[in-house]
Design an enzyme around this catalytic site. Structure first.
Site, PDB file in Angstrom:
ATOM      1  N   LYS A 122      48.163  40.680  39.423  1.00 39.16           N
ATOM      2  CA  LYS A 122      48.367  39.917  38.197  1.00 39.16           C
ATOM      3  C   LYS A 122      49.736  40.237  37.613  1.00 39.16           C
ATOM      4  O   LYS A 122      50.065  41.405  37.380  1.00 39.16           O
ATOM      5  CB  LYS A 122      47.280  40.261  37.175  1.00 39.16           C
ATOM      6  CG  LYS A 122      45.873  39.848  37.591  1.00 39.16           C
ATOM      7  CD  LYS A 122      45.689  38.347  37.522  1.00 39.16           C
ATOM      8  CE  LYS A 122      44.239  37.942  37.757  1.00 39.16           C
ATOM      9  NZ  LYS A 122      44.046  36.494  37.636  1.00 39.16           N
ATOM     10  N   GLU A 143      50.334  32.168  42.679  1.00 40.82           N
ATOM     11  CA  GLU A 143      49.506  31.234  41.928  1.00 40.82           C
ATOM     12  C   GLU A 143      50.138  30.894  40.589  1.00 40.82           C
ATOM     13  O   GLU A 143      50.658  31.766  39.895  1.00 40.82           O
ATOM     14  CB  GLU A 143      48.128  31.845  41.659  1.00 40.82           C
ATOM     15  CG  GLU A 143      47.182  31.883  42.827  1.00 40.82           C
ATOM     16  CD  GLU A 143      45.823  32.369  42.371  1.00 40.82           C
ATOM     17  OE1 GLU A 143      45.130  31.628  41.636  1.00 40.82           O
ATOM     18  OE2 GLU A 143      45.462  33.506  42.725  1.00 40.82           O
ATOM     19  N   LYS A 155      37.647  27.212  41.985  1.00 40.52           N
ATOM     20  CA  LYS A 155      36.659  28.066  41.323  1.00 40.52           C
ATOM     21  C   LYS A 155      35.495  27.185  40.900  1.00 40.52           C
ATOM     22  O   LYS A 155      35.702  26.106  40.324  1.00 40.52           O
ATOM     23  CB  LYS A 155      37.268  28.764  40.099  1.00 40.52           C
ATOM     24  CG  LYS A 155      38.374  29.757  40.437  1.00 40.52           C
ATOM     25  CD  LYS A 155      39.007  30.336  39.183  1.00 40.52           C
ATOM     26  CE  LYS A 155      40.124  31.318  39.539  1.00 40.52           C
ATOM     27  NZ  LYS A 155      40.879  31.757  38.338  1.00 40.52           N
ATOM     28  N   ASP A 173      39.142  35.093  47.172  1.00 45.39           N
ATOM     29  CA  ASP A 173      39.358  36.040  46.071  1.00 45.39           C
ATOM     30  C   ASP A 173      38.036  36.136  45.323  1.00 45.39           C
ATOM     31  O   ASP A 173      37.847  35.545  44.265  1.00 45.39           O
ATOM     32  CB  ASP A 173      40.491  35.531  45.174  1.00 45.39           C
ATOM     33  CG  ASP A 173      40.703  36.428  43.958  1.00 45.39           C
ATOM     34  OD1 ASP A 173      40.358  37.619  44.031  1.00 45.39           O
ATOM     35  OD2 ASP A 173      41.218  35.923  42.940  1.00 45.39           O
ATOM     36  N   ASP A 229      36.247  38.992  44.310  1.00 42.02           N
ATOM     37  CA  ASP A 229      36.001  40.389  43.936  1.00 42.02           C
ATOM     38  C   ASP A 229      35.434  40.542  42.532  1.00 42.02           C
ATOM     39  O   ASP A 229      35.349  41.659  42.017  1.00 42.02           O
ATOM     40  CB  ASP A 229      37.288  41.206  44.060  1.00 42.02           C
ATOM     41  CG  ASP A 229      38.362  40.778  43.065  1.00 42.02           C
ATOM     42  OD1 ASP A 229      38.261  39.646  42.537  1.00 42.02           O
ATOM     43  OD2 ASP A 229      39.300  41.550  42.821  1.00 42.02           O
TER      44      ASP A 229
END
Length: 329
Positions: free
Chosen positions: A149, A204, A249, A299, A301
């Site tokens: 991030k 991203e 997502k 992704d 997690d």
């Protein structure tokens, strides 16, 4: 057979804190939908998309408002008219998939015609912090793919320094970056040229959603992925030619049904797919696994970043293992 819908909010503490450019979180509230026909109960979970103004309480109210339609037989095809994309529709859509699997005795992956699920490499998220703290978090052995991030104080140049520290701490790890919309109005080409020698594979959402035109015509040394700029199939036209990947997502798409349709539509347009998640438990990752099986990056997690629910998914090394029928699908 008569059906009923029950919904509730559940709270899960974050392991430490989860920090991105928009702030830190110490817990996550998820909404859970349960659809029962008596002998069988299907479950689904959604996390409100906070940056869109959604709240768990609003998602719960939306689900409560659907109870009559569900009892009257509304199915997954009816949800587009019943609910907007978001946590509520995701939770209900996934609960209906789970219920249908239990009723039919076939796993969801079998219904979709997918191969037998295998353990899958998933990214592990490194929260935004100062370079030393991010390096320390990255140095844990055995993590093959790190999602870092960025978007912190000091702008893109400070972010490059953060990434250099991460690379020194994890020389063998694969790296992807999430800028969380923080590089708008900056020299993105220059930043990408600096990140490429560090082995960054993907970046991203460098600009705020709605300002994607800033990416028009850029010569990108690292491929870009749309996250906040791509929610469902209606989002695709605005990102073609500006991004090479999308992050799917289920909470953004509003469920597994739309996420699968979005994956197919992206593939027909030549876009690669990362399957991501909000902060969530294993119950939300289980249906996302079905999409991730068909993408380039996973992704997933979310459960590792919180105190997960009992009997959740198995994470071992850098892999997440497929869900069993007791959890979902």
């Amino acid at each position: 057979m008569a059906r009923s819908l029950a919904a509730r909010i559940e709270r899960f503490p974050v392991q430490g804190s989860f920090t991105i450019s928009r702030g830190a979180k110490t817990h996550v509230d998820v909404v859970v939908a349960e659809v029962s026909d008596g002998p069988h109960t299907g479950r689904g979970e959604g996390t409100a998309i906070y940056y869109k103004g959604d709240l768990a309480e609003l998602a719960l109210a939306a689900l409560t408002g659907c109870a009559g339609a569900v009892a009257a037989g509304a199915g997954r095809a009816d949800l587009l008219a019943l609910l907007p994309a978001g946590a509520a529709r995701n939770a209900l859509d996934c609960a209906l998939w789970d219920l249908e699997a239990k009723q039919s005795g076939r796993r969801v992956w079998q219904t979709l015609g997918l191969p037998v699920p295998q353990p899958m490499l998933t990214a592990y998220t490194i929260s935004l912090a100062d370079p030393a703290a991010m390096a320390a978090a990255s140095a844990v052995r055995g993590r093959e793919l790190l999602k870092v991030k960025l978007g912190g104080e000091g702008g893109p140049q400070a972010d490059v320094e953060r990434m250099a520290a991460v690379r020194r701490a994890a020389p063998d790890a694969r790296l992807i970056v999430d800028a969380n919309e923080a590089w708008g109005g900056t020299d993105i080409e220059r930043t990408l040229r600096q990140l490429a020698p560090l082995g960054v594979e993907l970046v991203e959402q460098p600009v705020p959603a709605g300002r994607d035109a800033e990416l028009e015509g850029l010569n990108c040394a690292v491929p870009l992925a749309a996250d906040e700029s791509c929610h469902d199939r209606d989002s695709l036209d605005a990102i073609i030619g500006r991004y090479r990947f999308i992050n799917i997502k289920l909470d953004k798409a509003g469920g597994l049904t739309e996420a699968l349709a979005l994956r197919h539509a992206a593939a027909t347009r030549g876009l690669g797919v990362m399957t991501g998640c909000m902060l969530c438990t294993s119950l939300a990752i289980a249906p996302a696994f079905m999409v991730a099986m068909q993408g380039s990056y996973a992704d997933l997690d979310g459960p590792l970043l919180i105190e997960d629910r009992p009997h959740g998914l198995r994470f071992e090394g850098s892999d997440v293992y497929p869900p069993d029928a007791a959890l979902w699908g």
